[in-house]
Design a protein around this motif. Structure first.
Motif, PDB file in Angstrom:
ATOM      1  N   LEU A  52     -74.183  18.440 -12.915  1.00  0.00           N
ATOM      2  CA  LEU A  52     -74.136  18.357 -14.375  1.00  0.00           C
ATOM      3  C   LEU A  52     -72.807  18.857 -14.916  1.00  0.00           C
ATOM      4  CD1 LEU A  52     -75.642  17.719 -16.977  1.00  0.00           C
ATOM      5  CD2 LEU A  52     -76.578  20.027 -16.950  1.00  0.00           C
ATOM      6  N   VAL A  53     -72.347  20.003 -14.374  1.00  0.00           N
ATOM      7  CA  VAL A  53     -71.051  20.533 -14.815  1.00  0.00           C
ATOM      8  C   VAL A  53     -69.945  19.547 -14.479  1.00  0.00           C
ATOM      9  CG1 VAL A  53     -69.372  22.370 -14.458  1.00  0.00           C
ATOM     10  CG2 VAL A  53     -71.793  22.931 -14.709  1.00  0.00           C
ATOM     11  N   GLY A  54     -70.013  18.977 -13.258  1.00  0.00           N
ATOM     12  CA  GLY A  54     -68.998  18.004 -12.875  1.00  0.00           C
ATOM     13  C   GLY A  54     -69.011  16.789 -13.775  1.00  0.00           C
ATOM     14  N   ALA A  55     -70.234  16.313 -14.143  1.00  0.00           N
ATOM     15  CA  ALA A  55     -70.323  15.147 -15.023  1.00  0.00           C
ATOM     16  C   ALA A  55     -69.747  15.455 -16.398  1.00  0.00           C
ATOM     17  CB  ALA A  55     -71.766  14.705 -15.145  1.00  0.00           C
ATOM     18  N   VAL A  56     -70.050  16.664 -16.924  1.00  0.00           N
ATOM     19  CA  VAL A  56     -69.529  17.027 -18.251  1.00  0.00           C
ATOM     20  C   VAL A  56     -68.002  17.119 -18.227  1.00  0.00           C
ATOM     21  CG1 VAL A  56     -69.467  18.848 -19.972  1.00  0.00           C
ATOM     22  CG2 VAL A  56     -71.644  18.192 -18.960  1.00  0.00           C
ATOM     23  N   ILE A  57     -67.483  17.808 -17.187  1.00  0.00           N
ATOM     24  CA  ILE A  57     -66.026  17.954 -17.106  1.00  0.00           C
ATOM     25  C   ILE A  57     -65.366  16.583 -16.920  1.00  0.00           C
ATOM     26  CG2 ILE A  57     -64.158  18.924 -15.726  1.00  0.00           C
ATOM     27  CD1 ILE A  57     -65.948  21.315 -15.160  1.00  0.00           C
ATOM     28  N   GLY A  58     -65.952  15.763 -16.034  1.00  0.00           N
ATOM     29  CA  GLY A  58     -65.386  14.434 -15.829  1.00  0.00           C
ATOM     30  C   GLY A  58     -65.413  13.603 -17.094  1.00  0.00           C
ATOM     31  N   SER A  59     -66.535  13.696 -17.853  1.00  0.00           N
ATOM     32  CA  SER A  59     -66.627  12.948 -19.097  1.00  0.00           C
ATOM     33  C   SER A  59     -65.577  13.415 -20.107  1.00  0.00           C
ATOM     34  CB  SER A  59     -68.026  13.104 -19.684  1.00  0.00           C
ATOM     35  OG  SER A  59     -68.130  12.439 -20.916  1.00  0.00           O
ATOM     36  N   MET A  60     -65.393  14.741 -20.181  1.00  0.00           N
ATOM     37  CA  MET A  60     -64.386  15.265 -21.104  1.00  0.00           C
ATOM     38  C   MET A  60     -62.989  14.781 -20.728  1.00  0.00           C
ATOM     39  SD  MET A  60     -65.838  19.155 -21.577  1.00  0.00           S
ATOM     40  CE  MET A  60     -64.423  19.636 -22.552  1.00  0.00           C
TER      41      MET A  60
END
Length: 547
Positions: free
Chosen positions: A194-202
């Motif tokens: 989830l953290v990776g997805a959020v950072i990647g999305s940002m």
């Protein structure tokens, strides 16, 4: 580089660039969301397995006590020689149901399912032994063989059951530990994903925003500057070149600027026209006010002038009554023949008396109508003493004055908290007096009467969004006879009477209420259901009126 002179070919690529700027990050985000959803599914499965393990442990731990209670009942029956102490068929059924549920819960674990099966066999064996004990007790057979079987600390079948149960619990505890550890690892991986997805999305959208700013940001700056110029009323420079959406918006701004200039030119003419119409409306209102005042004076004068003829007619009718009485006495004293006497008596006591009663009744009715007209006329001509009015005290005086009639009707009057109002104290008291009197008069004699006097909260009023509403709404509610729907439009008209057999009057009370409330700058209306009661609402100002 001049943005306004950008080549047309560059502006034509705006749609394609927009699609790429949206499609590429969206595709990557979908892939990231797929990873997150997969981890979420795995986490949910791990949570479900962990929950199942806890439930299995709970069910297993709850099995031992029912079996031991059955052992105690069997031994109590053997010692007491009473089969009633051990006949608990429902308990055996409950134990069987628990074992069946436990076996179903561990169906995916063969070793555990085998242990449950062996526990079921041990319980069934002991149950058969218990049935044999019961049968022997019923037939009076010797208990020695069963005493021997039950002589140890626990029967052999129950010992076997406990061994299998404890092994089952130990294995279930081990499986629960493994599943809890798996759950913890799955949740940690879920958090990482989830953290990776959020950072990647940002990062994706940051890059997209940067590309967007580099591609069309300067053209948007020009568009924003033109919009600010339009808001400030300044002239706009030449339109942006191109056929893209930004150029279309800039062209719309230029068209709007031209329309605003035309609207400003029309506004002056409209303002002059509006001022003329305002002056005309003021003149019409003044004419209407003067005509209303003239009508009231005419009604007052005519009503006042009609009083004298009515007084004369009332006096003449009394004189005629006296003359008729004297004539009757003369006829009686004259000793006329019987047929002539009866004919004269029929005329004097019949036609003449009926005519006199009709004249007196008509005079009384006409006098009442004239008095009602005078009251309506005075209501529009009285000079009000404007001041802050304590409405609660005014209502208290009204209730005290009408208390004998209220007691006579066996009614209850409930007065809620009433806010102050701005107006004439006597006029406001008359409004409440008329409404309360009407409510008392038209109560339903077939049920206990109840009348409520109160005011709506500020949130319940039409202007509740205004922190200081200009008026307050008061009400008088009763559970009386109510008003038919067909009569609702006539309630506030003069000489309209409903339920004439219940209360007397000329039908001007509500007209006076309406005139008084309107002179205070308010309005009055009614909500009613026939057979259930009526609620009269009216508004009064809570600050001085602007005249």
């Amino acid at each position: 580089m001049d943005v306004r002179a950008a080549p047309r070919q560059a502006s034509m690529k705006l749609f394609t660039k927009g699609l790429l700027l949206i499609a590429l990050p969206s595709a990557i985000e979908l892939a990231l969301l797929g990873v997150v959803f997969d981890m979420q599914t795995k986490t949910a499965a791990a949570v479900e397995r962990s929950s199942d393990s806890r439930q299995i442990l709970y069910q297993a731990a709850a099995l031992e006590n029912p079996v031991l209670r059955q052992v105690a009942r069997v031994r109590a029956g053997i010692v007491a020689g009473d089969v009633a102490l051990m006949e608990r068929h429902a308990a055996w059924v409950d134990i069987g149901d628990r074992l069946a549920r436990l076996e179903q819960a561990v169906a995916d674990t063969p070793d555990q399912a085998s242990r449950v099966q062996r526990m079921r066999e041990a319980v069934d064996s002991y149950r058969q032994q218990a049935l044999s004990v019961a049968q022997s007790l019923r037939t009076g057979a010797t208990m020695k063989p069963f005493v021997t079987l039950e002589g140890g600390e626990l029967p052999a079948q129950v010992v076997a059951f406990r061994e299998q149960l404890h092994g089952f619990i130990d294995e279930a505890s081990r499986l629960e530990g493994e599943r809890n550890a798996t759950l913890a690892r799955t949740r940690q991986r879920q958090q990482y994903s989830l953290v990776g997805a959020v950072i990647g999305s940002m990062l994706l959208w940051t890059g997209t925003a940067f590309a967007f700013a580099r591609g069309i940001g300067r053209r948007l700056d020009v568009l924003a500057d033109n919009a600010q110029r339009l808001a400030d009323g300044q002239p706009l420079p030449a339109p942006l070149a191109g056929n893209d959406e930004i150029a279309a918006l800039d062209a719309a701004l230029h068209r709007t600027s031209g329309q605003l200039r035309i609207a400003e030119q029309n506004q002056g003419a409209l303002k002059v026209s509006l001022q003329a119409r305002t002056a005309e409306l003021a003149s019409v209102n003044e004419t209407l006010r003067q005509e209303t005042q003239d009508n009231e004076m005419f009604v007052y004068s005519v009503s006042h002038d009609l009083r004298s003829p009515l007084v004369n007619m009332q006096g003449f009718s009394k004189e005629l009554q006296v003359s008729c009485d004297e004539l009757r006495a003369t006829v009686v004293a004259a000793g006329l023949p019987a047929d002539e006497y009866e004919r004269l008596a029929h005329v004097l006591d019949g036609d003449v008396q009926e005519s006199l009663r009709f004249v007196r009744s008509s005079v009384t009715r006409a006098a009442a109508i004239i008095e009602a007209l005078l009251r309506i006329s005075r209501a529009g001509r009285l000079d009000y003493q404007w001041q802050r009015v304590n409405v609660g005290r005014a209502v208290a005086r009204v209730v005290d004055a009408l208390q004998p009639r209220i007691d006579e009707r066996h009614a209850i009057v409930v007065v809620h908290a009433l806010p102050t109002a701005w107006g004439d104290p006597s006029a406001i008291e008359q409004v409440f007096s008329q409404l309360l009197s009407n409510a008392v008069n038209f109560l339903d004699p077939s049920r206990p009467g109840r009348i409520e006097i109160g005011a709506l909260d500020a949130q319940q009023e039409d202007g509740a969004h205004d922190p200081a509403p200009p008026t307050r709404t008061y009400f008088v509610r009763d559970n009386g006879l109510g008003i038919p729907a067909a009569y609702m439009s006539k309630v506030f008209r003069a000489f309209q009477r409903l339920h004439g057999d219940v209360a007397h009057g000329e039908g001007v009370g509500l007209v006076l209420v309406r005139r008084t409330v309107e002179r205070h700058g308010g309005r009055v209306w009614v909500e009613s259901t026939e057979g259930a009661g009526s609620t009269f609402f009216f508004t009064l100002p809570d600050h001085p009126l602007r005249h």
